[in-house]
Design an enzyme around this catalytic site. Structure first.
Site, PDB file in Angstrom:
ATOM      1  N   ASP A   1       0.811  -1.216   0.000  1.00 22.64           N
ATOM      2  CA  ASP A   1       0.000   0.000   0.000  1.00 22.64           C
ATOM      3  C   ASP A   1       0.848   1.271   0.000  1.00 22.64           C
ATOM      4  O   ASP A   1       0.316   2.372   0.061  1.00 22.64           O
ATOM      5  CB  ASP A   1      -0.928   0.003   1.227  1.00 22.64           C
ATOM      6  CG  ASP A   1      -2.018   1.064   1.139  1.00 22.64           C
ATOM      7  OD1 ASP A   1      -2.559   1.278   0.044  1.00 22.64           O
ATOM      8  OD2 ASP A   1      -2.323   1.682   2.184  1.00 22.64           O
TER       9      ASP A   1
ATOM     10  N   GLN B   1      -5.155  -1.873  -6.852  1.00 24.84           N
ATOM     11  CA  GLN B   1      -5.762  -0.876  -5.962  1.00 24.84           C
ATOM     12  C   GLN B   1      -6.455   0.209  -6.777  1.00 24.84           C
ATOM     13  O   GLN B   1      -5.927   0.648  -7.801  1.00 24.84           O
ATOM     14  CB  GLN B   1      -4.704  -0.230  -5.066  1.00 24.84           C
ATOM     15  CG  GLN B   1      -5.269   0.762  -4.063  1.00 24.84           C
ATOM     16  CD  GLN B   1      -4.186   1.367  -3.183  1.00 24.84           C
ATOM     17  OE1 GLN B   1      -3.686   2.458  -3.447  1.00 24.84           O
ATOM     18  NE2 GLN B   1      -3.791   0.642  -2.141  1.00 24.84           N
TER      19      GLN B   1
ATOM     20  N   SER C   1      -6.780   5.514  -0.579  1.00 26.45           N
ATOM     21  CA  SER C   1      -7.099   4.175  -1.072  1.00 26.45           C
ATOM     22  C   SER C   1      -8.594   3.921  -0.923  1.00 26.45           C
ATOM     23  O   SER C   1      -9.178   4.179   0.126  1.00 26.45           O
ATOM     24  CB  SER C   1      -6.318   3.117  -0.279  1.00 26.45           C
ATOM     25  OG  SER C   1      -4.933   3.342  -0.369  1.00 26.45           O
TER      26      SER C   1
END
Length: 298
Positions: A209, A287, A237
């Site tokens: 991430d 993502q 995100s």
């Protein structure tokens, strides 16, 4: 550069970022540091949620995929409670659903699937022949020189190592029109235990991430390699998915090859592949990121 020794006071042992407390059956509690100001780092929330799910799985099953949704920004000043739902335990596969809660509100949900290992034929994309991490500068040193005060505030969380590959590095694949790319070597900054494969996967979930959002916003950024997005960009995100293909160690260098095939409607999509030093594809990640350009005079 060698990994920091576990006793180095300037570095938090990475395993501490994954630590959670068991409150009751299927109920856990953890704390997450900030990513953006006053927002818990999403990668750590996802990694702790996966840790909680894995604590309820029988030995012999390994996580092979996860899907998470970030619903509200987490507060780094408050603990997060992880509630695990044992959805299914089959002969080969098992499924867990995790709900992360703060102040009575759901901030994140995770579905994770675990399975027993089996033999089968395999194939993979070939890793590009890019330079190794030893040939690349440490970005933390540049960030410290650029803003010593700000760096000092977060130096305690420098529990990882990163090396960015410049766009003109030898072996870099050509960038396709409309598909910006970013290649980064990553690993935890301190060693992880040898006897817990779940921790390796949870650590990689955290690492995955770190740079996907910036990859999704490369078309708006004036420079490619930075510690955070420029002030004129708002990145967050929205959802995150991973698939774990083969065994690996997250405390050894992994190449994260990332590309963003689309950006529109205030959202950017980025996907990436993790390769070990031998060129083995060990995991994939996708993502979707909120990408908003802050405009003045409105």
């Amino acid at each position: 550069m060698d990994q920091a020794a576990p006793g180095d006071d300037s570095v938090v042992p990475f395993i501490e970022l994954l630590r959670i407390e068991e409150l009751d059956e299927n109920l856990f509690r953890g704390r997450c540091h900030a990513g953006a100001p006053m927002r818990a780092f999403g990668g750590q929330v996802a990694a702790q949620a996966l840790t909680a799910a894995g604590r309820t799985i029988d030995e012999g099953r390994l996580v092979h995929s996860l899907h998470g949704y970030f619903l509200r920004p987490g507060d780094p000043q408050r603990p997060i409670v992880y509630q695990v739902d044992r959805v299914r335990d089959g002969l080969s596969y098992a499924t867990r659903r995790v709900t992360a809660v703060q102040r009575g509100e759901v901030i994140f949900t995770l579905s994770a699937s675990f399975k027993r290992a089996e033999e089968s034929d395999g194939r993979q994309r070939t890793m590009p022949p890019v330079p190794g991490p030893e040939d690349l500068p440490d970005p933390f040193l540049a960030w410290e020189r650029a803003d010593p005060e700000d760096y000092a505030k977060s130096a305690g969380f420098r529990a990882l190592d990163m090396r960015f590959l410049p766009a003109d590095a030898p072996g870099m694949p050509p960038e396709q029109p409309g598909v910006p790319q970013q290649f980064v070597w990553l690993r935890t900054g301190t060693p992880l235990p040898d006897d817990d494969p779940l921790l390796q996967v949870c650590a990689l979930t955290y690492l995955s991430d770190l740079t996907l959002a910036s990859t999704a916003a490369l078309h708006l950024q004036p420079h490619r390699f930075g510690r955070r997005a420029p002030n004129r960009l708002l990145l967050a995100s929205l959802d995150h998915a991973m698939w774990f293909h083969r065994p690996f160690r997250a405390d050894e260098w992994l190449l994260f090859a990332q590309r963003s095939p689309s950006a529109s409607d205030g959202r950017g999509l980025a996907h990436g592949e993790f390769y070990n030093r031998e060129g083995v594809l060990v995991a994939s990640a996708v993502q979707e990121t909120l990408v908003r350009e802050m405009r003045t005079g409105r």
